[in-house]
Design a protein around this motif. Sequence first.
Motif, mmCIF file in Angstrom:
data_model
loop_
_atom_site.group_PDB
_atom_site.id
_atom_site.type_symbol
_atom_site.label_atom_id
_atom_site.label_comp_id
_atom_site.label_asym_id
_atom_site.label_seq_id
_atom_site.Cartn_x
_atom_site.Cartn_y
_atom_site.Cartn_z
ATOM 1 N N THR A 22 1.060 -1.133 0.114
ATOM 2 C CA THR A 22 0.038 -0.098 0.035
ATOM 3 C C THR A 22 0.891 1.171 0.144
ATOM 4 O O THR A 22 2.103 1.105 0.439
ATOM 5 C CB THR A 22 -0.713 0.030 1.150
ATOM 6 N N ARG A 23 0.355 2.301 -0.093
ATOM 7 C CA ARG A 23 1.084 3.745 -0.618
ATOM 8 C C ARG A 23 1.761 3.708 0.884
ATOM 9 O O ARG A 23 2.798 4.474 1.058
ATOM 10 C CB ARG A 23 0.288 4.776 -0.913
ATOM 11 N N GLU A 24 0.871 3.478 1.999
ATOM 12 C CA GLU A 24 1.544 3.719 3.255
ATOM 13 C C GLU A 24 2.784 3.064 3.680
ATOM 14 O O GLU A 24 3.605 3.329 4.660
ATOM 15 C CB GLU A 24 0.433 3.294 4.451
ATOM 16 N N GLY A 25 2.873 1.838 3.100
ATOM 17 C CA GLY A 25 4.204 1.102 3.473
ATOM 18 C C GLY A 25 5.363 1.430 2.526
ATOM 19 O O GLY A 25 6.318 0.971 2.582
ATOM 20 N N ILE A 26 5.382 2.599 1.990
ATOM 21 C CA ILE A 26 6.503 2.834 1.050
ATOM 22 C C ILE A 26 6.750 4.336 1.422
ATOM 23 O O ILE A 26 6.346 5.259 1.830
ATOM 24 C CB ILE A 26 6.122 2.911 -0.352
ATOM 25 N N ILE A 27 8.290 4.422 1.424
ATOM 26 C CA ILE A 27 9.004 5.792 1.815
ATOM 27 C C ILE A 27 9.885 6.012 0.304
ATOM 28 O O ILE A 27 10.744 5.210 0.134
ATOM 29 C CB ILE A 27 9.823 5.917 2.709
ATOM 30 N N GLY A 28 9.482 6.844 -0.578
ATOM 31 C CA GLY A 28 10.259 7.106 -1.606
ATOM 32 C C GLY A 28 9.916 5.668 -2.886
ATOM 33 O O GLY A 28 8.856 5.447 -2.962
ATOM 34 N N ASN A 29 10.943 5.004 -2.877
ATOM 35 C CA ASN A 29 10.937 3.659 -3.573
ATOM 36 C C ASN A 29 11.281 2.658 -2.575
ATOM 37 O O ASN A 29 11.242 1.582 -2.818
ATOM 38 C CB ASN A 29 11.760 3.729 -4.729
ATOM 39 N N TYR A 30 11.491 3.041 -1.233
ATOM 40 C CA TYR A 30 11.739 2.161 -0.073
ATOM 41 C C TYR A 30 10.499 1.373 0.315
ATOM 42 O O TYR A 30 9.754 2.253 0.777
ATOM 43 C CB TYR A 30 12.673 2.579 0.916
#
Lengths: 728, 728
Positions: B577-585
């Motif tokens: 989910t978008r929430e699980g991503i920081i940048g592409n990490y």
Amino acid sequence: MGHTYPGATVPFGSIQLSPETDTLSYVKDGKYNPDVYKYCAGYQYSDKTIVGFSHTHFSGTGHSDLGDFLIMPTTGKLQLNPGTADNPESGYRSAFSHKNEVAEANYYKVKLDDDNIIAELTTSPRVGFHQYTFPASDQAHIILDLISGIYNYPDKDVWTFVRVVNDTLVTGYRQTSGWARTRTVYFAMTFSKPFISYGDENYDAKQVYKGFWGKWDQTKNFPALADRKIRMYFNFKTQEGEKIKIKFALSPVSQENALNNLRSEIPHWDFDKVKKDGQQQWNKELSKIEVTTLNEGDKVSFYTAMYHAFINPTIYMDLNREYKGIDQNIHKAENFTNYTTFSLWDTHRALHPLFNILQPDRNTDMVSSMLAHYDQSALKMLPIWSTYANETWCMSGYHSVSVIADAIIKGVYTGNAEAALDACVTTAKHRSYEGIGEYMDKGFVSSDSNRNSVSNTLEYAYDDWCIAQLAKKLNKTDIYNEFIKRSENWKNVYDPKIGFMRPRLGNGSFRKDFDVLTTNGQGFIEGNAWNYSLYVPHNPEELISLMGGKKKFEVRLDSLFTMHLPDKFFAETEDITREGIIGNYVHGNEPAHHAAYLYDYTDAPWKTQYWVRYILNKMYKPTSDGLGGNDDCGQMSAWYIFSELGFYPVAPGSLNYELGSPGIVSAKMNLENGKTFTVNTKNQGEKNVYVQKVLLNGKQLNRNYITHSEIMNGGTLEFYMSAQPPKK
Amino acid sequence: MGHTYPGATVPFGSIQLSPETDTLSYVKDGKYNPDVYKYCAGYQYSDKTIVGFSHTHFSGTGHSDLGDFLIMPTTGKLQLNPGTADNPESGYRSAFSHKNEVAEANYYKVKLDDDNIIAELTTSPRVGFHQYTFPASDQAHIILDLISGIYNYPDKDVWTFVRVVNDTLVTGYRQTSGWARTRTVYFAMTFSKPFISYGDENYDAKQVYKGFWGKWDQTKNFPALADRKIRMYFNFKTQEGEKIKIKFALSPVSQENALNNLRSEIPHWDFDKVKKDGQQQWNKELSKIEVTTLNEGDKVSFYTAMYHAFINPTIYMDLNREYKGIDQNIHKAENFTNYTTFSLWDTHRALHPLFNILQPDRNTDMVSSMLAHYDQSALKMLPIWSTYANETWCMSGYHSVSVIADAIIKGVYTGNAEAALDACVTTAKHRSYEGIGEYMDKGFVSSDSNRNSVSNTLEYAYDDWCIAQLAKKLNKTDIYNEFIKRSENWKNVYDPKIGFMRPRLGNGSFRKDFDVLTTNGQGFIEGNAWNYSLYVPHNPEELISLMGGKKKFEVRLDSLFTMHLPDKFFAETEDITREGIIGNYVHGNEPAHHAAYLYDYTDAPWKTQYWVRYILNKMYKPTSDGLGGNDDCGQMSAWYIFSELGFYPVAPGSLNYELGSPGIVSAKMNLENGKTFTVNTKNQGEKNVYVQKVLLNGKQLNRNYITHSEIMNGGTLEFYMSAQPPKK
């Protein structure tokens, strides 16, 4: 139509390793497939092909199940479908000829023509031993069909699990829902030679969720299979004449138990030794009666009957004494051998009484098995028709009580008799079962409420008499009084106006729409009013009196045996063939099995002698179509054995055996207590069917019966035969 | 989307008794139903209704199963269908509000609005304890739905068997085929008050053969049920405020074992005592780390993570030590406690390493459980993703070897290390599994032959390094040499031209069609080339060198954490989910869980400190939507715990933990060996994420890591925090 099987088994063995000549589906075009009936035991003599060899078979049932783990050897192109009878080369099945077939006790051999393979089968109690002699082939296969079964319902396959442990050992289980509703059979299978490769196909149209299993090719050399419908194969290379042997063990409990059964029962690969061991067991059992007969055919018939009588019930317990109960829990049979497949509606009549004489130890264990079933039953019911940790509820009555009472009254079962009586009483008072509540309230089961109302009323009345006899023996006066009263309920379905047993409605009136010749839909099961009206085995005297006295009753019996039945009777009546009927007397079904002996209660006992000999000759022949009906787990054969010996237990629960006319020349019964009871004849002959006098231990008998203790104490019973009816 | 559940369980308990807010079918209109994903643990916070309370739940998985034996109390008209979320009154489900909901460790309470019933749940390890407070009603019901389950496939129900033993006791089993292919759960259920009557309905459209079962009305008060799809109900009369309690025990082995679990674990009816006992167990486990935090929210997050980390794997063994093995045989765990549900692709990274510090006894038993699985596996494979005596083959790699090597190298598992090494080597050489054969031959898995070719190659290489470390410890030089060589295979999928890991074809060439941002269909699973290219946990130094050296690598990591991803990325990538991503990490999936710690290998370890604190804050919140992705059986939580403490095991199998930036103010770890290891901070603050210096036992550390023995020997680790990056 005997529904027996020709394959290998040891006495009362858990394994019945036998060929299937077809494996039809129970359903055809959305309806019951009547052709399936022929394959209750998997084998029909007229068939030209063999599908394979499976490990479990009922002997002589009229409904079916089992056929587990079908094995078939083939060569050439691998075929995993069985193919058709018309074109056996279209599948793994093979053509065969009876000339290439050998069937002995615990041994079966046949040549499979399609691929020129000799198949030989033998068994130990829990292990099937296959020996296949192959031609030279680079493509020799052993098929293991885990779908194939007898009476295959569309959703019969519940689950299958297989583990290929190494290149000679496979274990697993097969779970089905058929006649036995919740049934799992575990197996361990070992080959005498490592397979080169193996594989399987999954025939489940609606396959289960696969998820990440797609990572594997599960069709080739994959050792961890599980699904609803699986067929496997194992590949070999064979030299000309090379034998591939398979030991295949079963367990009701676990794969480990199956493996333990396998390794403990047959720790070697000597096929002939296993065959010989089993044949020695058979010789021991069959020689419990040593007969001389008028001709070789009679001798074959006699020992065929002995063989069929000593197949069922079957041992249902692993070598470590574990078995599965009807509660689906694992139990340990500490003080008995657990048996299963109790076709009690049939076998309470003569088979268990025969066991009380010839197999008292086993019958004790069978009673223990029935009582364990009761203890484990959520319903608190003794077995009705139980098999493989299941109850099928087949047929009418609650005839466990007859077997239990007979075994206790005859001093055979010496366990806790009060607990046994409790089980009988609780079963007989289970109000919600088959009209018992109404029967207790009104004295009969009404045809409004129950399809087999008359059969049930009559059979409950007899069973209640058994309970009363058991209560009497245990000095339980209250129970005796209660059940001896219930045992008279047969009178409540007797219509004196027409002189027949007749269905009654809930309001007490007799059913108007009624035909004394028809069985179905009239309150009877496997017997019409002519046959069932005689079913008061515990009180023939009063029945005869109600029916107008001895002479009228004699004439009635004469009519039964000689009347001509209209064709529609055969079309309408289930489980009957024309071969199983004499006049209107249905020997192929059981309700009137005691009928010929009822002449003993009239002034014409010579007619018992006549008709017993007539039935013996007509219904039992030493040929492939030799049985006049399903053997019914040994009941038909037990009738034959008793009748050939010259006496019969008309009412198990009584200590008396009615005398008839022996068919043998002489018979020596070797009893387990070390004594012998010998039946001799003087002037025996095919036409000398009448008995002029009978001597017991040299003294003339002035009665029509002998007693259980007279047999068990040992002695000699001598029949003086004649071609002339004594008429007295 | 944490896929955790709010219900009751004890640490590592067999029972997870929790509400289902919906029970969707896995299939909708013949296809996968994407809505089902939300219900991996049965519960979604946004839902307005509760269907019932079932006994088994995974914690934080991205695929699912279980939800066994759903219980629901109702009053009024009996309804056996669950009804719809929009109209809960159309079925047995009920509306509820979060304001009437209480969730504590081992306690869950909710008011069921439809019928005004208070539901309370607690557990012991093998028994679920329900307490329902009813209004006054002549029609109070307890529904037992034996069909309901999580991720219901159309044919998931294989068989169900129920025995009503008496008016307070019911036993039976439920057999399913879902994610766990061959799964049977046995139960024993007892009521605090006798039911007045009971009944059931059979929902199998294609019902099994019924035969003579038609003699019975099986829908009412019938105690012996068996079929594919059954729902039951039990009727009571209740006074206002009357409590009906239910104890519901499970067993993997048998009904008797379930009954024994029930009677031995909770021999009384004291709900509060069971709740309290479980909470004491939780307090014991949670107090293995005593923290002080900057604020209450951090404390809640920390102990929430501890709670989630101590749920899985779960005990899979009866009180008598019996359990079912993957061979479907019953085994006895003589010298260990058997555990199941090994989500190893996730949990080998940080959860099992955390156990090696905080739960060494349990981790020893988990290793023993994995080795028992290996011994019992027909395939001779260590677990990949195993649960309930099944292997699901979920995800890539063979990460059991990481858990085993780590536990032995750290001196935690002291069993037969040579046998363990054998199991690791055999698993790693299983040529037919997931490209291992090709990997052994060519040094990589090709994308022609395997969907997850790059992930597998990289993960095998790391796992092989673990095997090499284990072999080294055991002085097995040959094995060490073989596997240390294999551990370099990651280089074979690195394309120096583009600087990314990249799928190779069978002919050795790199796949042309390739997008570094996309995951699916490119040789990766749950991580794209940006994330997976960092996955050489056992040799970051050489990876950094190949990627152009420390500075370039640092910039690369900066890009990873800060780049902007196109929308299509989220549409295409599973389990993100978008929430699980920081940048592409991608923190919501695991492959780059060590990525933030890789700055430690560059000249900018302060960026590790920055990003670790950033992730801790962004991905873990003390709210109902607090997790940035599925908790993955505790791996996400274990990452949090380590990172909050200031160190992380980048490469399990190594004795080192890389230092980061602790989030806590102080933490005291109470070790099983009686020692304590304390982490203290100076000048801690929300913005003071940078570490100026670190003292170990008062002496300044001149390295970026601490070792396992430094922790286990006890001592103090002191971080001096600052808002300014040290830049050195």
